[in-house]
Design a protein around this motif. Structure first.
Motif, short mmCIF file in Angstrom:
data_model
loop_
_atom_site.label_atom_id
_atom_site.label_comp_id
_atom_site.label_asym_id
_atom_site.label_seq_id
_atom_site.Cartn_x
_atom_site.Cartn_y
_atom_site.Cartn_z
N GLN A 34 32.06 49.02 34.25
CA GLN A 34 33.32 49.32 33.56
C GLN A 34 33.17 49.21 32.05
O GLN A 34 33.65 50.07 31.31
N GLN A 81 39.49 48.40 40.08
CA GLN A 81 39.53 46.98 39.74
C GLN A 81 40.84 46.35 40.20
O GLN A 81 40.87 45.20 40.61
N VAL A 109 38.24 44.20 29.68
CA VAL A 109 37.55 44.02 30.97
C VAL A 109 36.60 42.83 30.91
O VAL A 109 36.53 42.03 31.84
N TRP A 110 35.89 42.69 29.80
CA TRP A 110 34.99 41.54 29.69
C TRP A 110 35.79 40.23 29.66
O TRP A 110 35.39 39.24 30.25
N TYR A 122 36.77 39.34 33.15
CA TYR A 122 35.66 38.71 33.87
C TYR A 122 35.53 37.25 33.49
O TYR A 122 35.30 36.39 34.34
N TRP A 176 38.21 35.28 35.17
CA TRP A 176 37.99 35.18 36.61
C TRP A 176 36.91 34.16 36.93
O TRP A 176 37.01 33.46 37.94
N MET A 223 36.05 38.83 40.40
CA MET A 223 35.46 40.07 39.90
C MET A 223 33.98 40.09 40.22
O MET A 223 33.35 39.05 40.36
N THR A 225 31.81 44.96 36.69
CA THR A 225 32.30 44.67 35.34
C THR A 225 31.41 45.32 34.30
O THR A 225 31.90 45.93 33.35
#
Length: 122
Positions: free
Chosen positions: A9, A48, A110-111, A114, A117, A1, A6
């Protein structure tokens, strides 16, 4: 990512979420603005998904669980669709609040994606 994407988003999800929650609590029914905010969030999540497919192919592999990342990503991509679907079926102020809660949940997801990832969970 990608970190900057990020952050974009998460920022869009938080802004859309707060906008929908405040509009719903103010008595507003779903409108083009609230549904449009959710549509923008969904477009970012689709981007994404594309990045999630391309990134490992170009050498940016995740350090955490790939399965966990994809479960989060697919679930996050389904939340705005479900929230808007609910809003279009019910058309009350509470459905606008539900869209906001869905957007805020996407921000957290989303966090977390991240983190999965980029952070090794050995």
């Amino acid at each position: 990512m990608i970190l900057w994407f990020t952050i974009v988003q998460v920022a869009v999800a938080v802004i859309a979420g707060l906008f929908c929650v405040i509009a719903g609590l103010a008595g507003r029914r779903p409108s083009d603005f609230t549904v449009g905010a959710m549509a923008l969030l969904e477009l970012l999540l689709i981007a994404q998904i594309v990045m999630g497919i391309v990134a490992p192919l170009v050498g940016n592999s995740p350090t955490g669980s790939l399965l966990e990342f994809w479960v989060y990503l697919v679930s996050a991509a389904l939340l705005p669709i479900a929230g808007v679907g609910w809003a279009l079926l019910e058309r009350s102020r509470w459905s606008t609040v539900i869209m906001g809660i869905a957007a805020l949940a996407v921000a957290v997801m989303v966090w977390r994606m991240y983190t999965i990832w980029t952070v090794q969970l050995a």
